[in-house]
Design an enzyme around this catalytic site. Structure first.
Site, mmCIF file in Angstrom:
data_model
loop_
_atom_site.group_PDB
_atom_site.id
_atom_site.type_symbol
_atom_site.label_atom_id
_atom_site.label_comp_id
_atom_site.label_asym_id
_atom_site.label_seq_id
_atom_site.Cartn_x
_atom_site.Cartn_y
_atom_site.Cartn_z
ATOM 1 N N LYS A 170 0.832 -1.196 0.000
ATOM 2 C CA LYS A 170 0.000 0.000 0.000
ATOM 3 C C LYS A 170 0.868 1.248 0.000
ATOM 4 C CE LYS A 170 -4.056 -2.136 2.068
ATOM 5 N NZ LYS A 170 -5.205 -1.944 2.981
ATOM 6 N N ASP B 79 -7.718 1.645 -6.216
ATOM 7 C CA ASP B 79 -8.273 2.150 -4.968
ATOM 8 C C ASP B 79 -8.963 3.490 -5.166
ATOM 9 O OD1 ASP B 79 -8.684 2.040 -2.133
ATOM 10 O OD2 ASP B 79 -7.112 3.540 -1.916
#
Length: 294
Positions: A178, A233
């Site tokens: 991430k 995302d």
């Protein structure tokens, strides 16, 4: 995942939490030899999950309690439907009642919500303008790690009962890179593609590597690095469709972020392989079930 050992130890802990020194209400009101029967009844429609956990709770409290279920996990039920009968010593049935209901109501709530998301994803896949997923026959609805601490096995099992799939079970199962991980590596002069290669050199050949991107221009680097899954995302619908086209089947495409029921069909129609939904476990409403004595 949801083993007999996990069920037993969790239920034992839950019963001990609820009655650490016994059930003083039952002990002061119910005769020790009283026996009876109660019916588990649905007060609203839903999808069942946890009927075995429901039964195990009573049997853990007292092996002489009998539970006869008329429904299986994954099956739908309607309001007013009789789901199970519980018979045996009344004191112990009453003592275990709340724990049994708490577990089954939450698990059924998760299964019911998951089923609704699965249906919407299927509707999106069936639209005339839909792009077909490249990796799977249909877009999968999957859970996340946003689960209740110590209840993850129960909650992830409930997602499967609702027709969904599980994401990684925990941090030990797969690599998910991430933005915070990338920021740390960037301080060492390692870009996104380099980060993936850096990780690949340090893990087993069987380890799956997923990378989260929040911009379209990161996709070529994720592909160049050899990511197994690319998570888009908080992408718009248009950018998601563009992202799917750019990846072009070279990695599993996962869409995540703000996945509400009213937009999941649009996301599925873009051709993503997976839609991950944290709300399945972190924002679920328990299904209303009642244990009524007869």
């Amino acid at each position: 995942m949801l083993t007999e050992h996990i069920i037993r130890t969790t239920i034992e802990a839950a019963l001990a939490e609820d009655a650490p020194a016994g059930d003083i209400t039952c002990e002061s009101t119910i005769p020790v030899d009283a026996v009876g029967m109660a019916a588990l009844t649905a007060r609203e429609p839903g999808v069942m999950s946890g009927i075995g956990v429901f039964a195990a709770t009573f049997v853990t409290q007292n092996p002489n309690i009998r539970v006869d279920a008329s429904i299986k996990d994954g099956e739908r039920f309607e309001a007013g439907q009789r789901l199970a009968e519980v018979s045996g010593p009344v004191r112990d049935i009453l003592t275990a009642e709340r724990v049994a209901l708490n577990m089954t109501q939450r698990m059924s709530g998760i299964a019911t919500m998951t089923s609704a998301f699965v249906a919407e994803a299927a509707r999106g896949n069936a639209r005339p303008d839909a792009v077909s997923p490249r990796r799977y026959a249909r877009t999968r609805i999957v859970d996340t790690r946003k689960t209740t601490p110590l209840l993850r096995p129960f909650e992830k099992y409930a997602v499967v009962c609702g027709g969904g799939f599980n994401h990684r079970y925990g941090l030990s199962d797969a690599v998910m890179v991430k933005d915070n991980h990338l920021a740390t590596l960037a301080e060492q002069g390692i870009d996104l593609a380099g980060a993936i290669r850096h990780i690949r050199e340090r893990v087993s050949h069987t380890t799956h590597i997923e990378v989260e991107v929040d911009r379209l221009d990161q996709i070529p680097m994720a592909l160049d690095g050899g990511a197994d899954t690319i998570m888009l995302d908080n992408f718009s619908i248009d950018d998601t469709r563009t992202g799917v086209a750019r990846i072009d089947g070279r990695a599993i495409v996962e869409a995540s972020g703000n996945m509400t029921l009213d937009r999941v069909a649009d996301v599925a129609a873009t051709g993503v392989d997976i839609i991950s939904v944290g709300a399945l476990t972190h924002s679920v409403r328990s299904i209303d079930l009642g244990l009524d004595y007869e």
